[in-house]
Design a protein around this motif. Structure first.
Motif: not given
Length: 160
Positions: A159, A88, A149-153, A115, A113, A90-91, A111
């Motif tokens: 990617d 995890y 504005e989350p991104v899930i990996r 995993t 990110e 966050d920026r 934001r």
């Protein structure tokens, strides 16, 4: 029954350069933020307001508090929902509008990110950001929008 929590802190101004606040440019904005337990935080004002850029300013601390609170709420929601988070970051960015009578934050954008360990967790992991936001004590205490504005990996997946 309502539980109350208190968070005592001490802010000590360390910016007296010999003449105190005799003039706007005669003193430093340096200070120390302390609480029982953790080491002190060296603070100043934003460099735009004659602050030391090597020290934390209150605006950064507010954005950081929102980011921390969201992360902690989110990790809890994931743990109790069976979503295994292994990373995890966050920026976060806060925006403040300076006005004639001071200023105010207009928004903070988180934001994160995240995993997770398995693809089948990704959809739930994304949705849990809404629950985390609702549970965040800091976000529910501010009078400006906190957007996500989350991104899930998924661990082990490229990617590309």
């Amino acid at each position: 029954m309502t539980r109350q929590h208190t968070y005592p802190t001490v802010v000590t101004w360390t910016g007296n350069q010999g003449t105190g606040t005799s003039r706007y440019n005669a003193y430093a904005r340096d200070h120390e933020l302390a609480a029982e337990g953790p080491p002190p935080i060296q603070g100043s004002s934003d460099p735009s307001f004659r602050g030391d850029p090597s020290r934390w300013n209150p605006e950064q601390l507010l954005v950081g508090a929102l980011s921390q609170c969201h992360m902690l709420s989110y990790l809890h929601k994931c743990a109790v929902s069976g979503v295994v988070v292994t990373g995890y970051i966050d920026r976060a960015v806060g925006t403040m509008a300076e006005t004639a009578d001071g200023g105010h934050f207009t928004e903070v954008v988180l934001r994160p990110e995240v995993t997770v360990t398995a693809q089948e967790m990704a959809e739930t992991a994304l949705k849990l950001h809404e629950d985390a936001h609702a549970a965040c004590f800091i976000a529910s205490s501010v009078n400006f929008p906190v957007r996500h504005e989350p991104v899930i990996r998924v661990a082990g997946q490229d990617d590309a």
